[in-house]
Scaffold this motif. Structure first.
Motif, mmCIF file in Angstrom:
data_model
loop_
_atom_site.group_PDB
_atom_site.id
_atom_site.type_symbol
_atom_site.label_atom_id
_atom_site.label_comp_id
_atom_site.label_asym_id
_atom_site.label_seq_id
_atom_site.Cartn_x
_atom_site.Cartn_y
_atom_site.Cartn_z
ATOM 1 N N ASP A 19 7.534 77.170 -5.665
ATOM 2 C CA ASP A 19 7.352 77.623 -4.288
ATOM 3 C C ASP A 19 8.665 77.695 -3.524
ATOM 4 O O ASP A 19 8.886 78.616 -2.739
ATOM 5 N N ILE A 20 9.540 76.729 -3.726
ATOM 6 C CA ILE A 20 10.756 76.622 -2.923
ATOM 7 C C ILE A 20 11.928 77.369 -3.547
ATOM 8 O O ILE A 20 12.714 78.000 -2.846
ATOM 9 N N MET A 21 12.071 77.311 -4.875
ATOM 10 C CA MET A 21 13.261 77.861 -5.525
ATOM 11 C C MET A 21 12.954 78.975 -6.510
ATOM 12 O O MET A 21 13.876 79.517 -7.133
ATOM 13 N N ASN A 22 11.679 79.289 -6.682
ATOM 14 C CA ASN A 22 11.262 80.295 -7.664
ATOM 15 C C ASN A 22 11.765 79.944 -9.067
ATOM 16 O O ASN A 22 12.142 80.815 -9.848
ATOM 17 N N VAL A 23 11.761 78.657 -9.375
ATOM 18 C CA VAL A 23 12.139 78.162 -10.702
ATOM 19 C C VAL A 23 10.866 77.786 -11.444
ATOM 20 O O VAL A 23 10.021 77.059 -10.922
ATOM 21 N N ASP A 24 10.726 78.301 -12.654
ATOM 22 C CA ASP A 24 9.548 78.003 -13.469
ATOM 23 C C ASP A 24 9.787 76.747 -14.300
ATOM 24 O O ASP A 24 10.661 76.734 -15.174
ATOM 25 N N VAL A 25 9.038 75.703 -14.023
ATOM 26 C CA VAL A 25 9.101 74.468 -14.805
ATOM 27 C C VAL A 25 8.020 74.527 -15.873
ATOM 28 O O VAL A 25 6.834 74.617 -15.555
ATOM 29 N N GLN A 26 8.435 74.503 -17.118
ATOM 30 C CA GLN A 26 7.497 74.612 -18.228
ATOM 31 C C GLN A 26 6.834 73.266 -18.500
ATOM 32 O O GLN A 26 7.506 72.240 -18.584
ATOM 33 N N LEU A 27 5.509 73.292 -18.620
ATOM 34 C CA LEU A 27 4.728 72.089 -18.879
ATOM 35 C C LEU A 27 4.100 72.164 -20.269
ATOM 36 O O LEU A 27 3.828 73.264 -20.770
ATOM 37 N N ARG B 276 25.123 73.707 -15.849
ATOM 38 C CA ARG B 276 24.991 74.533 -14.649
ATOM 39 C C ARG B 276 24.017 73.848 -13.694
ATOM 40 O O ARG B 276 22.991 73.315 -14.126
ATOM 41 N N PRO B 277 24.312 73.898 -12.383
ATOM 42 C CA PRO B 277 23.424 73.234 -11.428
ATOM 43 C C PRO B 277 22.057 73.893 -11.306
ATOM 44 O O PRO B 277 21.108 73.275 -10.841
ATOM 45 N N ASP B 278 21.942 75.160 -11.740
ATOM 46 C CA ASP B 278 20.654 75.845 -11.635
ATOM 47 C C ASP B 278 19.824 75.730 -12.920
ATOM 48 O O ASP B 278 18.807 76.395 -13.081
ATOM 49 N N ASP B 279 20.266 74.866 -13.841
ATOM 50 C CA ASP B 279 19.528 74.610 -15.074
ATOM 51 C C ASP B 279 18.820 73.260 -14.894
ATOM 52 O O ASP B 279 19.444 72.207 -14.978
ATOM 53 N N PHE B 280 17.520 73.302 -14.629
ATOM 54 C CA PHE B 280 16.766 72.089 -14.313
ATOM 55 C C PHE B 280 16.002 71.624 -15.542
ATOM 56 O O PHE B 280 15.081 72.302 -16.002
ATOM 57 N N ARG B 281 16.392 70.449 -16.078
ATOM 58 C CA ARG B 281 15.775 69.921 -17.297
ATOM 59 C C ARG B 281 15.111 68.590 -16.992
ATOM 60 O O ARG B 281 15.761 67.564 -16.835
ATOM 61 N N PHE B 282 13.785 68.624 -16.908
ATOM 62 C CA PHE B 282 12.993 67.431 -16.630
ATOM 63 C C PHE B 282 12.606 66.732 -17.935
ATOM 64 O O PHE B 282 12.441 67.390 -18.972
ATOM 65 N N LEU B 283 12.400 65.436 -17.871
ATOM 66 C CA LEU B 283 11.755 64.719 -18.967
ATOM 67 C C LEU B 283 11.229 63.384 -18.456
ATOM 68 O O LEU B 283 11.647 62.886 -17.405
ATOM 69 N N TRP B 284 10.286 62.837 -19.204
ATOM 70 C CA TRP B 284 9.739 61.512 -18.920
ATOM 71 C C TRP B 284 10.386 60.506 -19.850
ATOM 72 O O TRP B 284 10.541 60.761 -21.050
ATOM 73 N N ILE B 285 10.755 59.343 -19.308
ATOM 74 C CA ILE B 285 11.174 58.204 -20.132
ATOM 75 C C ILE B 285 10.046 57.183 -20.071
ATOM 76 O O ILE B 285 9.583 56.808 -18.985
ATOM 77 N N THR B 286 9.585 56.741 -21.231
ATOM 78 C CA THR B 286 8.409 55.869 -21.309
ATOM 79 C C THR B 286 8.723 54.596 -22.101
ATOM 80 O O THR B 286 9.788 54.475 -22.721
ATOM 81 N N GLU B 287 7.769 53.680 -22.087
ATOM 82 C CA GLU B 287 7.832 52.448 -22.889
ATOM 83 C C GLU B 287 9.077 51.626 -22.584
ATOM 84 O O GLU B 287 9.790 51.161 -23.484
ATOM 85 N N PHE B 288 9.342 51.437 -21.296
ATOM 86 C CA PHE B 288 10.450 50.570 -20.898
ATOM 87 C C PHE B 288 10.187 49.132 -21.326
ATOM 88 O O PHE B 288 9.030 48.709 -21.424
#
Length: 607
Positions: free
Chosen positions: A270-278, A429-441
């Motif tokens: 909505d804000i940046m028109n960036v598609d986050v793949q799920l 690059r600042p416009d390359d958004f790479r999300f991930l979850w860290i689990t099992e701390f």
């Protein structure tokens, strides 16, 4: 002296005036960005939060008093202008302005207030110290880049609220004045006048209140929550900050991850028109540390850590040998193409890791002809050096960087080194958004100073079901139902499934060294509530400031907070914190120990 606004009503924001309105009369108000005087023609660039529009005053046609008034206008004067929207001539069109095809021919101009010369230019890309910008933050916020950050923040909050409202959450406010529960960062304390000698604690998070809301049956709660921590600052830390806080009942880890993945997907689209793949990538804490030396890895580039302990086992090189004998490890990263670094630059990398308590850094250069060069070459046979390079998949032109120590030191050092190299080599690059979850701390870690276990997250985090029996036999091996969402090397948010069983909560308190009396004193109201039917529940809190910082590519969260503090937790603009008068102190029954004050002041000055 400023003129009155009486009789004038703003009809449009500056950038809302456009070509469709040519011939119409409009009234705009704002600040003077600049004035150009061409003799009988004066142009004023007028600015409000939407941007700039050009005002034209023609000495041949405008009333004399308007033209004379326009001649006195200076930068940052506040004006009200009424006039006719007119198309610019072909040669005067400015393609760099949103309103570059039109201008307003002024028929009325009022100077609402004058301005002194500002301490810095109100424009982007200025070179000025942060302390000066923050001292005059109200001027700094007039700059387009700063204004853009604040607008972005508003838009993100609206998108967050919209999504959570549609998912059945209730927005509920929790108290700011609460009970101090010192476990982790230091609390900010507020003295009570009505209860002399007693203090409120400002919330580090709404943790206990939101769990009580789940006991209350609210089921899904969220809050844009102000939180406070009395800790040392960094570029992405502030003493007061904003969390997007949430808690849900009758859920497990996958449910919370699903909701928050879709939340991030909506906000970024909505804000940046960036598609986050799920779905987002998931990685255990152990894997993150082994591969990246960090529990918040930046996965936009490689240069991953490789454990070469097996290759160098049995070596007589004392640095490697002593690290392995002490239960540590020898690990390395391959800086591809960096074999041409001059020795001085390699030495600077050695000094860099020493700030992370590493004793040094071994290196191997793979020359273009395939031969090897290393400061540790005399301690190894050529075959053993080549074996290390092969393990690191080294090619001609590569630079192998090796660290040997306790695992924590190795992870911290090489984890930070790969980030430093990525900046030097401009790998991201600042416009390359790479999300991930860290689990099992890990659920607990041993604190050598306090000689006890402390909670990695907080005392209310549930252990993983399969590790429950380890609470009695090997507490340090217990993994938590905890999860962090990470973006480009920053922790965006973290949360956990909470303990809802009294027996497990009691066991946790025992492991943390709390007696039953201690637990009741600190958390009695929560424990009492847990007697009356507790739903399984969990939650997560995002750092709003950090999200906006990454979305806007700002260098610091200070640039996305309207009125931030600086590194010593002070405000250059208001001069807070400051002294208060004796009457206020007397009402609160507060007096100071002068010796402690002097010692603290001296310590602060040294720092």
């Amino acid at each position: 002296m400023g003129e009155s606004i009486t009789g004038l009503k703003r009809s449009h924001m500056c950038c809302h005036v456009n070509e469709t309105m040519i011939g119409q009369e409009v009234t705009v108000m704002g600040w003077v960005q600049r004035r150009r005087d061409l003799g009988q023609l004066i142009f004023i660039a007028l600015r409000d939060r939407t941007g700039l529009v050009q005002i034209a005053i023609d000495g041949n046609t405008a009333p004399k008093e308007i033209f004379e008034k326009a001649e006195t206008v200076r930068s940052e004067y506040t004006l009200a202008v009424r006039g006719i929207v007119t198309a610019r001539t072909e040669g005067n069109i400015n393609p760099n302005m949103k309103t570059g095809k039109i201008e307003i021919i002024a028929s009325e101009l009022r100077i609402l207030s004058e301005s002194e010369t500002t301490p810095f230019q109100i424009e982007d890309n200025i070179t000025v110290k942060d302390d000066l910008r923050l001292k005059y933050r109200y001027l700094d916020l007039r700059r387009p880049c700063q204004l853009k950050n604040i607008v972005l923040r508003h838009q993100v909050v609206q998108a967050l609220r919209s999504f959570l409202n549609n998912e059945g959450f209730l927005e509920i406010e929790t108290p700011i004045l609460g009970k101090s529960t010192p476990e982790g960062a230091r609390d900010y304390l507020v003295p009570s006048r009505v209860h002399p000698g007693n203090f409120y604690g400002l919330p580090q998070s709404p943790q206990l209140y939101k769990q009580l809301l789940m006991v209350s049956g609210m089921d899904r709660y969220y809050q844009i929550a102000k939180c406070f921590r009395d800790e040392d600052l960094r570029a992405d830390r502030q003493p007061e900050f904003t969390q997007v806080d949430m808690e849900l009942s009758f859920i497990d880890v996958d449910d919370i991850m699903d909701i928050n993945e879709r939340l991030m997907q909506k906000v970024f689209k909505d804000i940046m028109n960036v598609d986050v793949q799920l779905p987002l990538q998931r990685m255990t804490y152990k894997e993150a540390m082994e591969r990246f030396g960090s529990d918040k890895p930046d996965v936009r580039f490689g240069m991953e850590l490789v454990n070469i302990s097996d290759v160098v086992a049995g070596t007589d090189f004392v640095v490697f040998k002593s690290a392995l004998e002490a239960g540590g490890s020898v690990r390395a990263i391959n800086a591809k193409g960096c074999g041409s670094f001059p020795r001085k630059k390699i030495d600077s990398l050695v000094e860099f890791v020493k700030t992370y308590r590493a004793k040094g850094l071994a290196w191997i250069v793979v020359n273009e002809d395939g031969s090897l060069k290393s400061q540790i070459a005399k301690f190894f046979t050529p075959e053993k050096l080549q074996e290390i390079v092969d393990k690191m998949e080294g090619k001609p032109g590569d630079l192998i960087l090796i660290c040997a120590d306790k695992d924590k030191v190795v992870f911290d050092s090489l984890g930070a080194l790969r980030l430093e190299l990525s900046k030097m080599l401009e790998l991201t690059r600042p416009d390359d958004f790479r999300f991930l979850w860290i689990t099992e701390f890990p659920m607990l870690e041993w604190d050598e100073e306090e000689n006890r276990y402390v909670a990695v997250h907080h005392p209310f985090t549930a252990p993983m079901d399969e590790d429950l029996e380890l609470l009695d036999t090997d507490p340090g091996a217990v993994r938590a139902k905890a999860y962090d969402i990470v973006l480009n090397g920053y922790e965006l948010g973290g949360g956990s499934i909470r303990i809802h069983r009294r027996d497990i909560q009691q066991k946790m308190f025992e492991l943390l060294g709390f007696t039953q009396e201690d637990a009741q004193e600190r958390f009695g109201f929560l424990l009492d509530a847990f007697k009356y039917g507790v739903p399984p529940h969990g939650g997560l809190a995002f750092g709003l400031d950090r999200i906006i910082m990454l979305m806007s590519n700002a260098p610091s969260i200070r640039d996305v907070i309207a009125f931030p503090k600086v590194k010593d937790a002070s405000c250059p603009m208001t001069d807070a914190p400051n002294v208060v008068d004796q009457k206020q102190l007397d009402e609160l029954a507060i007096c100071f120990n002068e010796e402690i004050l002097k010692a603290a002041a001296a310590e602060t000055e040294e720092a």
